[in-house]
Design a protein around this motif. Sequence first.
Motif, PDB file in Angstrom:
ATOM      1  N   VAL A   1       7.341 -19.358 -55.623  1.00 43.63           N
ATOM      2  CA  VAL A   1       8.426 -19.410 -54.633  1.00 43.63           C
ATOM      3  C   VAL A   1       9.774 -19.745 -55.262  1.00 43.63           C
ATOM      4  O   VAL A   1      10.810 -19.329 -54.765  1.00 43.63           O
ATOM      5  N   THR A   2       9.783 -20.508 -56.337  1.00 42.08           N
ATOM      6  CA  THR A   2      11.059 -21.068 -56.804  1.00 42.08           C
ATOM      7  C   THR A   2      11.614 -20.353 -58.037  1.00 42.08           C
ATOM      8  O   THR A   2      10.961 -19.524 -58.648  1.00 42.08           O
ATOM      9  N   GLY A   3      12.867 -20.715 -58.369  1.00 39.13           N
ATOM     10  CA  GLY A   3      13.495 -20.219 -59.594  1.00 39.13           C
ATOM     11  C   GLY A   3      14.003 -18.793 -59.516  1.00 39.13           C
ATOM     12  O   GLY A   3      14.002 -18.074 -60.519  1.00 39.13           O
ATOM     13  N   SER A   4      14.486 -18.357 -58.353  1.00 37.79           N
ATOM     14  CA  SER A   4      14.918 -16.959 -58.167  1.00 37.79           C
ATOM     15  C   SER A   4      15.913 -16.498 -59.227  1.00 37.79           C
ATOM     16  O   SER A   4      16.997 -17.068 -59.362  1.00 37.79           O
ATOM     17  N   LYS A   5      15.534 -15.459 -59.973  1.00 37.24           N
ATOM     18  CA  LYS A   5      16.415 -14.840 -60.981  1.00 37.24           C
ATOM     19  C   LYS A   5      15.906 -13.423 -61.235  1.00 37.24           C
ATOM     20  O   LYS A   5      14.759 -13.254 -61.665  1.00 37.24           O
ATOM     21  N   TYR A   6      16.765 -12.436 -61.008  1.00 40.63           N
ATOM     22  CA  TYR A   6      16.374 -11.038 -61.244  1.00 40.63           C
ATOM     23  C   TYR A   6      17.482 -10.362 -62.032  1.00 40.63           C
ATOM     24  O   TYR A   6      18.615 -10.276 -61.546  1.00 40.63           O
ATOM     25  N   LEU A   7      17.169  -9.910 -63.230  1.00 38.31           N
ATOM     26  CA  LEU A   7      18.169  -9.269 -64.074  1.00 38.31           C
ATOM     27  C   LEU A   7      18.031  -7.755 -63.970  1.00 38.31           C
ATOM     28  O   LEU A   7      16.984  -7.188 -64.260  1.00 38.31           O
TER      29      LEU A   7
ATOM     30  N   GLY B   1      23.187 -20.534 -51.274  1.00 33.74           N
ATOM     31  CA  GLY B   1      23.481 -21.696 -52.106  1.00 33.74           C
ATOM     32  C   GLY B   1      22.343 -22.632 -52.443  1.00 33.74           C
ATOM     33  O   GLY B   1      22.552 -23.614 -53.152  1.00 33.74           O
ATOM     34  N   HIS B   2      21.128 -22.398 -51.959  1.00 33.14           N
ATOM     35  CA  HIS B   2      20.038 -23.329 -52.225  1.00 33.14           C
ATOM     36  C   HIS B   2      19.742 -23.483 -53.718  1.00 33.14           C
ATOM     37  O   HIS B   2      19.923 -22.562 -54.503  1.00 33.14           O
ATOM     38  N   MET B   3      19.222 -24.669 -54.063  1.00 36.02           N
ATOM     39  CA  MET B   3      18.936 -25.025 -55.451  1.00 36.02           C
ATOM     40  C   MET B   3      18.045 -24.014 -56.173  1.00 36.02           C
ATOM     41  O   MET B   3      18.260 -23.709 -57.350  1.00 36.02           O
ATOM     42  N   ASP B   4      17.035 -23.474 -55.453  1.00 37.61           N
ATOM     43  CA  ASP B   4      16.126 -22.536 -56.121  1.00 37.61           C
ATOM     44  C   ASP B   4      16.741 -21.147 -56.260  1.00 37.61           C
ATOM     45  O   ASP B   4      16.088 -20.211 -56.734  1.00 37.61           O
ATOM     46  N   HIS B   5      18.034 -21.020 -55.883  1.00 26.56           N
ATOM     47  CA  HIS B   5      18.768 -19.766 -56.084  1.00 26.56           C
ATOM     48  C   HIS B   5      20.055 -19.974 -56.898  1.00 26.56           C
ATOM     49  O   HIS B   5      20.642 -19.001 -57.359  1.00 26.56           O
ATOM     50  N   THR B   6      20.477 -21.236 -57.060  1.00 27.64           N
ATOM     51  CA  THR B   6      21.735 -21.507 -57.786  1.00 27.64           C
ATOM     52  C   THR B   6      21.622 -22.623 -58.834  1.00 27.64           C
ATOM     53  O   THR B   6      22.514 -22.785 -59.657  1.00 27.64           O
ATOM     54  N   GLY B   7      20.532 -23.381 -58.815  1.00 28.25           N
ATOM     55  CA  GLY B   7      20.460 -24.619 -59.600  1.00 28.25           C
ATOM     56  C   GLY B   7      20.423 -24.461 -61.103  1.00 28.25           C
ATOM     57  O   GLY B   7      20.583 -25.436 -61.835  1.00 28.25           O
TER      58      GLY B   7
ATOM     59  N   ILE C   1      11.649  -8.018 -51.458  1.00 28.77           N
ATOM     60  CA  ILE C   1      11.469  -8.738 -50.197  1.00 28.77           C
ATOM     61  C   ILE C   1      10.772 -10.079 -50.432  1.00 28.77           C
ATOM     62  O   ILE C   1       9.738 -10.137 -51.105  1.00 28.77           O
ATOM     63  N   GLU C   2      11.357 -11.146 -49.893  1.00 28.85           N
ATOM     64  CA  GLU C   2      10.757 -12.478 -50.046  1.00 28.85           C
ATOM     65  C   GLU C   2       9.479 -12.585 -49.213  1.00 28.85           C
ATOM     66  O   GLU C   2       9.274 -11.837 -48.251  1.00 28.85           O
ATOM     67  N   SER C   3       8.615 -13.556 -49.562  1.00 33.15           N
ATOM     68  CA  SER C   3       7.330 -13.685 -48.860  1.00 33.15           C
ATOM     69  C   SER C   3       6.935 -15.148 -48.671  1.00 33.15           C
ATOM     70  O   SER C   3       5.751 -15.474 -48.604  1.00 33.15           O
ATOM     71  N   THR C   4       7.933 -16.034 -48.572  1.00 34.05           N
ATOM     72  CA  THR C   4       7.665 -17.475 -48.494  1.00 34.05           C
ATOM     73  C   THR C   4       6.606 -17.793 -47.440  1.00 34.05           C
ATOM     74  O   THR C   4       5.663 -18.530 -47.691  1.00 34.05           O
ATOM     75  N   TYR C   5       6.798 -17.254 -46.239  1.00 36.07           N
ATOM     76  CA  TYR C   5       5.868 -17.535 -45.144  1.00 36.07           C
ATOM     77  C   TYR C   5       5.004 -16.327 -44.794  1.00 36.07           C
ATOM     78  O   TYR C   5       4.592 -16.162 -43.647  1.00 36.07           O
ATOM     79  N   GLY C   6       4.722 -15.490 -45.777  1.00 37.15           N
ATOM     80  CA  GLY C   6       3.823 -14.373 -45.539  1.00 37.15           C
ATOM     81  C   GLY C   6       2.482 -14.859 -45.007  1.00 37.15           C
ATOM     82  O   GLY C   6       1.907 -15.816 -45.529  1.00 37.15           O
ATOM     83  N   GLY C   7       1.987 -14.220 -43.955  1.00 35.61           N
ATOM     84  CA  GLY C   7       0.696 -14.596 -43.381  1.00 35.61           C
ATOM     85  C   GLY C   7       0.750 -15.789 -42.452  1.00 35.61           C
ATOM     86  O   GLY C   7      -0.269 -16.179 -41.869  1.00 35.61           O
ATOM     87  N   ARG C   8       1.931 -16.374 -42.284  1.00 32.84           N
ATOM     88  CA  ARG C   8       2.048 -17.552 -41.408  1.00 32.84           C
ATOM     89  C   ARG C   8       3.032 -17.252 -40.283  1.00 32.84           C
ATOM     90  O   ARG C   8       4.014 -16.545 -40.458  1.00 32.84           O
TER      91      ARG C   8
ATOM     92  N   ILE D   1       8.843  -1.082 -53.726  1.00 29.71           N
ATOM     93  CA  ILE D   1       9.002  -2.335 -52.984  1.00 29.71           C
ATOM     94  C   ILE D   1       8.359  -3.436 -53.810  1.00 29.71           C
ATOM     95  O   ILE D   1       7.172  -3.359 -54.148  1.00 29.71           O
ATOM     96  N   PHE D   2       9.162  -4.462 -54.153  1.00 29.03           N
ATOM     97  CA  PHE D   2       8.658  -5.603 -54.904  1.00 29.03           C
ATOM     98  C   PHE D   2       8.610  -6.822 -53.980  1.00 29.03           C
ATOM     99  O   PHE D   2       9.622  -7.180 -53.365  1.00 29.03           O
ATOM    100  N   ILE D   3       7.450  -7.445 -53.909  1.00 29.40           N
ATOM    101  CA  ILE D   3       7.289  -8.646 -53.070  1.00 29.40           C
ATOM    102  C   ILE D   3       7.469  -9.869 -53.968  1.00 29.40           C
ATOM    103  O   ILE D   3       6.717 -10.065 -54.928  1.00 29.40           O
ATOM    104  N   ILE D   4       8.468 -10.667 -53.635  1.00 27.57           N
ATOM    105  CA  ILE D   4       8.881 -11.783 -54.491  1.00 27.57           C
ATOM    106  C   ILE D   4       8.903 -13.082 -53.680  1.00 27.57           C
ATOM    107  O   ILE D   4       8.610 -13.089 -52.487  1.00 27.57           O
ATOM    108  N   HIS D   5       9.263 -14.182 -54.362  1.00 23.40           N
ATOM    109  CA  HIS D   5       9.548 -15.464 -53.697  1.00 23.40           C
ATOM    110  C   HIS D   5       8.417 -15.878 -52.755  1.00 23.40           C
ATOM    111  O   HIS D   5       8.621 -16.155 -51.585  1.00 23.40           O
ATOM    112  N   GLY D   6       7.181 -15.895 -53.291  1.00 24.74           N
ATOM    113  CA  GLY D   6       6.046 -16.326 -52.478  1.00 24.74           C
ATOM    114  C   GLY D   6       4.882 -16.725 -53.357  1.00 24.74           C
ATOM    115  O   GLY D   6       4.742 -16.223 -54.476  1.00 24.74           O
TER     116      GLY D   6
END
Length: 457
Positions: free
Chosen positions: A17-23, A67-73, A210-217, A421-426
């Motif tokens: 879920v954390t550390g979002s970075k895509y080059l 601005g969240h930490m896991d996207h800017t920290g 596409i993010e998937s933090t709460y996929g299935g919930r 389609i890439f499923i990320i952030h989950g």
Amino acid sequence: MKNDKIRIHFLGAAGTVTGSKYLIDTGEKKILVDCGLFQGLKELRLKNWEYPPVNVENIDIVLLTHGHMDHTGYLPRLINQGFKGPILGTNPTLEIAKIILYDSAKIQEQDAERANKEGYSKHSPAEPLYTIADVDKTIPHFKTIPQAQWIPLFLGIKVRFQYNGHILGATFIELDINGKRFVFSGDIGRVNDFLLYTPLKPKKADVLFIESTYGGRFHQEEEDALPEIEKLVNETISRGGSLFVPSFSVERAQLMMFIFWKLVKENKIPKVQMIMDSPMGADVLELFQRTKDWHKLDYDECKEMCSHFTIVSSYQETMELRQDKKPKIVIAGSGMLTGGRMLNYLETQAQYAENTLLFVGYQAEGTRGRKLLEGAKELKVYGKYVPFDMQVAEVEGLSAHADHAELIGWMNKLKKQPQRIFIIHGEKEGAEAVQIGIKEKYGWESEIPQLYSIEEV
């Protein structure tokens, strides 16, 4: 013959879920979308200290979804590693990033100082990941971008930031590279949110992330969470306890203030002292008052809500309040108990069974919050273990993240199937649930990339 393939380096929030970075490497330009810090599991956190598997000096530009930490920290580390380009985001995103980075640097400096003083770190000396001076070097790179407008970046490359709910300033990013459109969902907000508007949706995507933090919930509606919170407050106060709400300082703290204020106004909970203990949360409250276009709360409502709370900024006041046994409601960072003022309260209050710890946001794997939700009976705070006997409750309807149905529905304006389609952030289960959901609703195939993998599109 010219190779017009574009390479994507998944440098974070891939398989986690954390550390979002895509080059995005076009062959001529290198564009980094998000620059987040890894949180949670120790093996992930250790990656924050490593040099990423790309040449940072060659990155031309950074685009921030929010601005969240896991996207800017990770930004100060990137600057220290030689990045020299601009960092683009909406005005609230950059304001929030600035607040979060300074707060994070201050906490890291204080934690390193305390660890060295009390000798509980394995490192000698313990050092912060980055310092306030490092953040000072980062902020001049910030460049504000308006939402909903195409902005040229380089020859044949343009970008657009589109409103996405979730937190103030959050957007999804549309990046057109020689006519091929890359869409990065960022973190998608809720359809019905007390404070924020409904997210917009992309209409075209050749390559979709596409993010998937709460996929299935599936979340309940925010309105449906109110009776649950009302009951928790009344039960806790009636047994002489206090309600402690670990909260992300951006948007979630303000949402919880709004909910408690609403319940007090409607005489549904007693008038006990209500505390918002987060210097960062206080700064974001002030930002709420300056960014009316981004949310539903008007200035007078914001002012009245704040008047019902003790807004704590000084550390000394925190140390006094944490000894006070009178029933109260405390909102404090951090949301996953990875740091912040809430740990100061738990250090003295965790042993009392009459108190309640209420989680209102996602708890990543490996965090203190996840461990307590899973039944841990002790809590590691500042190098020592304290017994944990509080009642623990979780209300999921208040998540700032889209649930499974909202994630799948966010794609329903796309006029044709994306090429990739890439499923990320989950975490694994969430990502796989979204993959199944996309196949069931649209008949589209999708992929779940792993950390540090590289794809050509």
